[in-house]
Design a protein around this motif. Structure first.
Motif, PDB file in Angstrom:
ATOM      1  N   ILE A  99       1.006  -0.980  -0.141  1.00  0.00           N
ATOM      2  CA  ILE A  99       0.325  -0.554  -0.008  1.00  0.00           C
ATOM      3  C   ILE A  99       1.166   0.999   0.275  1.00  0.00           C
ATOM      4  CG2 ILE A  99      -2.077   1.210   1.473  1.00  0.00           C
ATOM      5  CD1 ILE A  99      -3.367  -0.951   2.241  1.00  0.00           C
ATOM      6  N   ARG A 100       1.692   1.317   0.488  1.00  0.00           N
ATOM      7  CA  ARG A 100       2.694   2.353   0.468  1.00  0.00           C
ATOM      8  C   ARG A 100       4.023   2.980  -0.680  1.00  0.00           C
ATOM      9  NH1 ARG A 100       5.474   4.605   5.305  1.00  0.00           N
ATOM     10  NH2 ARG A 100       4.641   3.700   7.220  1.00  0.00           N
ATOM     11  N   ALA A 101       3.716   1.472  -1.645  1.00  0.00           N
ATOM     12  CA  ALA A 101       4.003   1.854  -2.560  1.00  0.00           C
ATOM     13  C   ALA A 101       4.013   1.990  -3.711  1.00  0.00           C
ATOM     14  CB  ALA A 101       4.801   0.407  -3.020  1.00  0.00           C
ATOM     15  N   ALA A 102       2.032   1.692  -3.359  1.00  0.00           N
ATOM     16  CA  ALA A 102       0.961   2.423  -4.501  1.00  0.00           C
ATOM     17  C   ALA A 102       0.888   3.755  -3.898  1.00  0.00           C
ATOM     18  CB  ALA A 102       0.218   1.517  -4.225  1.00  0.00           C
ATOM     19  N   ILE A 103       0.494   4.098  -2.915  1.00  0.00           N
ATOM     20  CA  ILE A 103       0.254   5.748  -2.182  1.00  0.00           C
ATOM     21  C   ILE A 103       1.262   6.331  -3.445  1.00  0.00           C
ATOM     22  CG2 ILE A 103       0.133   6.777  -0.323  1.00  0.00           C
ATOM     23  CD1 ILE A 103      -1.079   5.002   1.066  1.00  0.00           C
ATOM     24  N   ALA A 104       2.698   6.075  -2.943  1.00  0.00           N
ATOM     25  CA  ALA A 104       3.693   6.724  -3.698  1.00  0.00           C
ATOM     26  C   ALA A 104       3.810   6.783  -4.987  1.00  0.00           C
ATOM     27  CB  ALA A 104       5.077   6.066  -3.284  1.00  0.00           C
ATOM     28  N   ALA A 105       3.031   5.650  -5.974  1.00  0.00           N
ATOM     29  CA  ALA A 105       3.077   5.981  -7.328  1.00  0.00           C
ATOM     30  C   ALA A 105       1.441   6.789  -8.022  1.00  0.00           C
ATOM     31  CB  ALA A 105       2.378   5.003  -7.741  1.00  0.00           C
ATOM     32  N   ALA A 121       1.413   1.911  12.414  1.00  0.00           N
ATOM     33  CA  ALA A 121       1.411   1.143  10.969  1.00  0.00           C
ATOM     34  C   ALA A 121      -0.121   1.566   9.749  1.00  0.00           C
ATOM     35  CB  ALA A 121       1.957   0.269  10.219  1.00  0.00           C
ATOM     36  N   ALA A 122      -0.786   1.349  10.350  1.00  0.00           N
ATOM     37  CA  ALA A 122      -2.432   1.679  10.057  1.00  0.00           C
ATOM     38  C   ALA A 122      -2.518   2.947   9.688  1.00  0.00           C
ATOM     39  CB  ALA A 122      -3.354   0.826  10.611  1.00  0.00           C
ATOM     40  N   LEU A 123      -2.334   3.704  10.980  1.00  0.00           N
ATOM     41  CA  LEU A 123      -2.173   5.249  10.393  1.00  0.00           C
ATOM     42  C   LEU A 123      -1.603   6.122  10.088  1.00  0.00           C
ATOM     43  CD1 LEU A 123      -2.953   6.339  14.780  1.00  0.00           C
ATOM     44  CD2 LEU A 123      -4.212   6.553  13.144  1.00  0.00           C
ATOM     45  N   GLU A 124      -0.036   5.642   9.857  1.00  0.00           N
ATOM     46  CA  GLU A 124       0.332   5.916   8.897  1.00  0.00           C
ATOM     47  C   GLU A 124       0.141   5.778   7.479  1.00  0.00           C
ATOM     48  OE1 GLU A 124       4.092   7.765   7.625  1.00  0.00           O
ATOM     49  OE2 GLU A 124       2.717   8.224   9.709  1.00  0.00           O
ATOM     50  N   LEU A 125      -0.582   4.423   7.563  1.00  0.00           N
ATOM     51  CA  LEU A 125      -0.743   4.405   5.516  1.00  0.00           C
ATOM     52  C   LEU A 125      -1.762   5.572   6.024  1.00  0.00           C
ATOM     53  CD1 LEU A 125      -1.272   1.083   5.534  1.00  0.00           C
ATOM     54  CD2 LEU A 125       0.667   1.854   4.743  1.00  0.00           C
ATOM     55  N   SER A 126      -2.376   6.140   6.362  1.00  0.00           N
ATOM     56  CA  SER A 126      -3.643   6.537   6.754  1.00  0.00           C
ATOM     57  C   SER A 126      -3.507   8.102   6.461  1.00  0.00           C
ATOM     58  CB  SER A 126      -4.646   7.010   7.613  1.00  0.00           C
ATOM     59  OG  SER A 126      -5.738   7.672   7.341  1.00  0.00           O
ATOM     60  N   ARG A 127      -2.261   8.971   7.074  1.00  0.00           N
ATOM     61  CA  ARG A 127      -1.381  10.039   6.709  1.00  0.00           C
ATOM     62  C   ARG A 127      -0.968   9.748   5.831  1.00  0.00           C
ATOM     63  NH1 ARG A 127       0.457   8.552  11.912  1.00  0.00           N
ATOM     64  NH2 ARG A 127      -0.957   9.951  13.852  1.00  0.00           N
ATOM     65  N   LEU A 128      -0.270   8.770   5.103  1.00  0.00           N
ATOM     66  CA  LEU A 128      -0.029   9.111   3.743  1.00  0.00           C
ATOM     67  C   LEU A 128      -0.675   9.002   2.204  1.00  0.00           C
ATOM     68  CD1 LEU A 128       3.236   6.126   4.371  1.00  0.00           C
ATOM     69  CD2 LEU A 128       3.406   8.817   3.643  1.00  0.00           C
ATOM     70  N   ALA A 129      -1.649   8.191   3.069  1.00  0.00           N
ATOM     71  CA  ALA A 129      -2.563   8.815   1.607  1.00  0.00           C
ATOM     72  C   ALA A 129      -3.215  10.691   1.952  1.00  0.00           C
ATOM     73  CB  ALA A 129      -3.919   8.064   2.009  1.00  0.00           C
ATOM     74  N   ARG A 130      -3.705  10.727   3.181  1.00  0.00           N
ATOM     75  CA  ARG A 130      -4.014  11.824   3.048  1.00  0.00           C
ATOM     76  C   ARG A 130      -3.364  12.835   2.693  1.00  0.00           C
ATOM     77  NH1 ARG A 130      -6.619  15.263   8.481  1.00  0.00           N
ATOM     78  NH2 ARG A 130      -7.002  16.497   7.919  1.00  0.00           N
ATOM     79  N   TYR A 351     -15.653   5.131   4.835  1.00  0.00           N
ATOM     80  CA  TYR A 351     -15.076   3.885   5.010  1.00  0.00           C
ATOM     81  C   TYR A 351     -13.482   3.601   4.489  1.00  0.00           C
ATOM     82  CZ  TYR A 351     -20.020   2.691   4.916  1.00  0.00           C
ATOM     83  OH  TYR A 351     -20.940   2.596   4.647  1.00  0.00           O
ATOM     84  N   ASP A 352     -12.525   5.219   4.552  1.00  0.00           N
ATOM     85  CA  ASP A 352     -11.778   5.257   4.258  1.00  0.00           C
ATOM     86  C   ASP A 352     -10.322   4.524   5.440  1.00  0.00           C
ATOM     87  OD1 ASP A 352     -11.754   6.979   6.910  1.00  0.00           O
ATOM     88  OD2 ASP A 352     -11.681   8.919   6.187  1.00  0.00           O
TER      89      ASP A 352
END
Length: 383
Positions: A99-105, A121-130, A351-352
């Motif tokens: 998911i991190r790689a997909a967000i970066a892309a 880690a789950a919160l970090e994914l949310s922050r990265l996507a935002r 449902y984010d």
């Protein structure tokens, strides 16, 4: 009508859930119906790209369903600008880096749960996507089940009065793999591979309780590994290191008490594999996957405890069925359509990844509660 193709990278759909529910009954079903028609007349046409680590399995799946695009190279799929959405149904332990790689892309994210192995880690994914400005969503399929939608209808109508309690029973017997093959993959019973009842099901119970009734304020959990040894897909014995049963007590806002038993070592003596009984001052209801029956206070019997005589009340016959009153589509497909409309037309989608982090938080706190024997409060999550 304008046709709007949208490439969807589908990673991990060689597994049972990813294949049956997300690929066949959702994405391919949307294609077979001619696409998703938006309010302005635009037709969204999903274009799946299958991704997996085993080339033979991915190729066979693509050929089985007539899908032209497949690969074992995730980076290649992410580099294609035609692929706008990344979907993940992999094992939990490999989900986060993908998911991190997909967000970066710059891809929009839709994923199964749990979204990561820890709440941080789950919160970090949310922050990265935002921060990346990509749309994101987490599968919360239980909310779209006909039985729970009928139950939600009762809640919203005020039928229950003041809700007092919720009691849930989930599970079935998963064979050990010796004299009958297991219905679930062996990794589910190995903690080192991300298995376990709490990590698997408590994220579901989080959104079911919060979205149907009220936010959870505390959790107490007891876990068990009832079957200490199982056999894997090759028939080899292995130690079961993950919990195969979890017994949880949850306090909700407004004083509601919820109890949910979850077990893969229980035999079913109920109408459906999961059932929730809700009791309120004005009435009660029992909801399963498809059905929901209710009993109003005016129709409540007045039983008297007498162990010396057989029961004379036909208790089950005194409940009424909540009518369908609408057509219910496959829950996974219904949520996929909502997410596609969210990506293409900015339709609401609550449902984010932050909602997904709440599920990981509940599982993490439940595991801590089981280790320490303490009831733990649920603190709010900061985005």
């Amino acid at each position: 009508m304008a046709i709007r193709p949208i490439g969807i990278i589908m990673n991990g759909v060689t597994g049972r859930m990813g294949h049956r529910q997300h690929l066949v009954r959702s994405i391919l079903a949307i294609r077979e119906q001619g696409g998703l028609v938006l309010p302005d007349g635009t037709v969204v046409r999903p274009e799946p790209v299958l991704v997996g680590r085993n080339a033979d399995r991915v190729r066979a799946l693509a050929e089985q369903h007539g899908i032209e695009q497949w690969t074992t190279d995730l980076d290649k799929a992410l580099a294609d600008p035609a692929n706008e959405i990344y979907f993940d149904a992999q094992l939990t332990q490999v989900r986060e880096p993908a998911i991190r790689a997909a967000i970066a892309a710059g891809k929009h994210i839709y994923t199964e749960k749990p979204t990561a192995e820890s709440v941080d880690a789950a919160l970090e994914l949310s922050r990265l996507a935002r921060a990346a400005g990509v749309r994101n969503g987490v599968v919360q399929d239980k909310l779209f089940l006909p039985g729970l939608r009928k139950l939600k209808r009762l809640v919203e109508s005020g039928f229950f009065g003041r809700i007092l309690s919720v009691r849930g029973e989930f599970g079935y017997w998963v064979f050990e793999g010796d004299w009958q093959s297991a219905q679930r993959p062996s990794w589910n019973y190995r903690a080192e591979d991300g298995g376990g009842m709490v990590l698997d099901m408590f994220p579901h119970w989080q959104y079911v309780l919060e979205q149907t009734f009220a936010p959870i304020t505390s959790v107490y959990a007891h876990t068990a590994t009832h079957i200490p040894e199982r056999r894997d897909e090759a028939g080899r014995p292995y130690p079961a290191t993950a919990d195969d049963a979890a017994y949880g007590v949850f306090e909700l806002e407004g004083g509601i008490v919820a109890q949910i038993n979850s077990s893969w070592a229980v035999r079913v003596d109920r109408d459906e594999l999961v059932e929730f009984q809700v009791d309120g001052t004005e009435g009660s209801a029992v909801a399963g996957l498809r059905n929901c029956r209710f009993q109003h206070r005016a129709g409540t019997p007045k039983p008297v405890w007498n162990p010396d005589l057989p029961a004379t009340e036909p208790f089950r016959g005194q409940w009424q069925q909540v009518p369908d009153n609408e057509e219910f589509d496959n829950g996974f497909k219904a949520q996929w359509e909502q997410f596609l409309a969210h990506v293409v037309a900015d339709a609401p989608f609550p449902y984010d990844l932050l909602a997904g982090a709440k599920g990981v938080q509940l599982a993490e706190l439940a595991q801590e509660s089981a280790r320490t024997g303490r009831r733990l409060p649920i603190p709010p999550l900061a985005h």
